[in-house]
Design a protein around this motif. Structure first.
Motif, PDB file in Angstrom:
ATOM      1  N   THR A   1       0.830  -1.207   0.000  1.00  0.00           N
ATOM      2  CA  THR A   1       0.000   0.000   0.000  1.00  0.00           C
ATOM      3  C   THR A   1       0.861   1.252   0.000  1.00  0.00           C
ATOM      4  N   ILE A   2       1.880   1.254   0.832  1.00  0.00           N
ATOM      5  CA  ILE A   2       2.733   2.440   0.922  1.00  0.00           C
ATOM      6  C   ILE A   2       3.496   2.654  -0.379  1.00  0.00           C
ATOM      7  N   ILE A   3       4.025   1.581  -0.968  1.00  0.00           N
ATOM      8  CA  ILE A   3       4.760   1.726  -2.232  1.00  0.00           C
ATOM      9  C   ILE A   3       3.833   2.218  -3.333  1.00  0.00           C
ATOM     10  N   LEU A   4       2.634   1.654  -3.431  1.00  0.00           N
ATOM     11  CA  LEU A   4       1.680   2.082  -4.454  1.00  0.00           C
ATOM     12  C   LEU A   4       1.302   3.550  -4.275  1.00  0.00           C
ATOM     13  N   CYS A   5       0.999   3.939  -3.044  1.00  0.00           N
ATOM     14  CA  CYS A   5       0.620   5.331  -2.788  1.00  0.00           C
ATOM     15  C   CYS A   5       1.773   6.283  -3.085  1.00  0.00           C
ATOM     16  N   ARG A   6       2.984   5.883  -2.751  1.00  0.00           N
ATOM     17  CA  ARG A   6       4.146   6.735  -3.030  1.00  0.00           C
ATOM     18  C   ARG A   6       4.397   6.841  -4.534  1.00  0.00           C
ATOM     19  N   ALA A   7       4.174   5.773  -5.289  1.00  0.00           N
ATOM     20  CA  ALA A   7       4.354   5.822  -6.738  1.00  0.00           C
ATOM     21  C   ALA A   7       3.336   6.763  -7.375  1.00  0.00           C
ATOM     22  N   VAL A   8       2.074   6.665  -6.946  1.00  0.00           N
ATOM     23  CA  VAL A   8       1.035   7.571  -7.471  1.00  0.00           C
ATOM     24  C   VAL A   8       1.321   9.007  -7.045  1.00  0.00           C
ATOM     25  N   LEU A   9       1.796   9.180  -5.820  1.00  0.00           N
ATOM     26  CA  LEU A   9       2.171  10.509  -5.346  1.00  0.00           C
ATOM     27  C   LEU A   9       3.296  11.085  -6.207  1.00  0.00           C
ATOM     28  N   GLY A  10       4.275  10.272  -6.566  1.00  0.00           N
ATOM     29  CA  GLY A  10       5.346  10.723  -7.447  1.00  0.00           C
ATOM     30  C   GLY A  10       4.825  11.131  -8.815  1.00  0.00           C
ATOM     31  N   LEU A  11       3.872  10.359  -9.337  1.00  0.00           N
ATOM     32  CA  LEU A  11       3.260  10.696 -10.622  1.00  0.00           C
ATOM     33  C   LEU A  11       2.554  12.044 -10.543  1.00  0.00           C
ATOM     34  N   ALA A  12       1.898  12.309  -9.421  1.00  0.00           N
ATOM     35  CA  ALA A  12       1.169  13.569  -9.264  1.00  0.00           C
ATOM     36  C   ALA A  12       2.096  14.730  -8.935  1.00  0.00           C
ATOM     37  N   GLN A  13       3.216  14.474  -8.297  1.00  0.00           N
ATOM     38  CA  GLN A  13       4.106  15.574  -7.937  1.00  0.00           C
ATOM     39  C   GLN A  13       5.115  15.882  -9.034  1.00  0.00           C
ATOM     40  N   GLY A  14       5.364  14.950  -9.916  1.00  0.00           N
ATOM     41  CA  GLY A  14       6.302  15.173 -11.012  1.00  0.00           C
ATOM     42  C   GLY A  14       6.005  16.413 -11.838  1.00  0.00           C
ATOM     43  N   PRO A  15       4.724  16.699 -12.124  1.00  0.00           N
ATOM     44  CA  PRO A  15       4.415  17.881 -12.932  1.00  0.00           C
ATOM     45  C   PRO A  15       4.516  19.212 -12.184  1.00  0.00           C
ATOM     46  N   ALA A  16       4.780  19.203 -10.898  1.00  0.00           N
ATOM     47  CA  ALA A  16       4.762  20.455 -10.120  1.00  0.00           C
ATOM     48  C   ALA A  16       5.749  21.485 -10.672  1.00  0.00           C
ATOM     49  N   TRP A  17       6.986  21.086 -10.949  1.00  0.00           N
ATOM     50  CA  TRP A  17       7.984  22.032 -11.455  1.00  0.00           C
ATOM     51  C   TRP A  17       7.620  22.552 -12.847  1.00  0.00           C
ATOM     52  N   PRO A  18       7.318  21.683 -13.836  1.00  0.00           N
ATOM     53  CA  PRO A  18       6.980  22.226 -15.154  1.00  0.00           C
ATOM     54  C   PRO A  18       5.744  23.122 -15.126  1.00  0.00           C
ATOM     55  N   ILE A  19       4.767  22.775 -14.307  1.00  0.00           N
ATOM     56  CA  ILE A  19       3.554  23.598 -14.241  1.00  0.00           C
ATOM     57  C   ILE A  19       3.847  24.943 -13.580  1.00  0.00           C
ATOM     58  N   ALA A  20       4.668  24.944 -12.538  1.00  0.00           N
ATOM     59  CA  ALA A  20       5.034  26.204 -11.873  1.00  0.00           C
ATOM     60  C   ALA A  20       5.797  27.116 -12.825  1.00  0.00           C
ATOM     61  N   VAL A  21       6.754  26.569 -13.543  1.00  0.00           N
ATOM     62  CA  VAL A  21       7.530  27.380 -14.482  1.00  0.00           C
ATOM     63  C   VAL A  21       6.640  27.865 -15.630  1.00  0.00           C
ATOM     64  N   HIS A  22       5.763  27.004 -16.097  1.00  0.00           N
ATOM     65  CA  HIS A  22       4.833  27.405 -17.159  1.00  0.00           C
ATOM     66  C   HIS A  22       3.958  28.571 -16.697  1.00  0.00           C
ATOM     67  N   ALA A  23       3.465  28.482 -15.466  1.00  0.00           N
ATOM     68  CA  ALA A  23       2.638  29.576 -14.938  1.00  0.00           C
ATOM     69  C   ALA A  23       3.444  30.864 -14.837  1.00  0.00           C
ATOM     70  N   LEU A  24       4.664  30.778 -14.357  1.00  0.00           N
ATOM     71  CA  LEU A  24       5.489  31.980 -14.220  1.00  0.00           C
ATOM     72  C   LEU A  24       5.814  32.611 -15.564  1.00  0.00           C
ATOM     73  N   THR A  25       6.005  31.788 -16.580  1.00  0.00           N
ATOM     74  CA  THR A  25       6.290  32.359 -17.897  1.00  0.00           C
ATOM     75  C   THR A  25       5.071  33.065 -18.481  1.00  0.00           C
TER      76      THR A  25
END
Length: 118
Positions: free
Chosen positions: A65-89
């Motif tokens: 359960t913990i590994i699955l939740c962490r993998a999905v969390l990684g999938l959801a957090q991966g876009p944070a940087w590109p989306i933040a930079v896209h918003a700033l631009t």
């Protein structure tokens, strides 16, 4: 955590790296999604996934359960940087983007420094 769940060092390593299994994939797709959807919608979606990933861990603490939740969390957090930079631009003109992007880039490092001082 190793003692509570009776984990071997390898299992603990798998658990720790589970976050990064899909992090890069999320970052790549996040960049594409940022061109097609509003930043606000994407941030809300990431927050919802982050929040929902915490529920199973609160109810059961199995290794799978913990590994699955962490993998999905990684999938959801991966876009944070590109989306933040896209918003700033979009929010700042070309000649004023450097400082806001630098602040966002240093935020995670400064956060680690502040957290380690406690």
């Amino acid at each position: 955590m190793m003692d509570e769940l009776c984990l071997s060092p390898r299992q603990f390593g798998d658990l720790g790296s589970g976050f990064f299994w899909l992090f890069a994939v999320g970052g790549i797709f996040g960049g594409f999604l940022a061109d097609r959807f509003s930043t606000r919608v994407l941030i809300v979606a990431m927050v919802l996934v982050w929040s929902l990933c915490q529920l199973p861990i609160a109810m059961t603490a199995s290794l799978g359960t913990i590994i699955l939740c962490r993998a999905v969390l990684g999938l959801a957090q991966g876009p944070a940087w590109p989306i933040a930079v896209h918003a700033l631009t979009k929010w700042f003109p070309n000649d004023r983007r450097n400082l806001p992007i630098a602040i966002v880039a240093q935020g995670s490092v400064i956060g680690l420094i502040v957290a380690s001082c406690r």
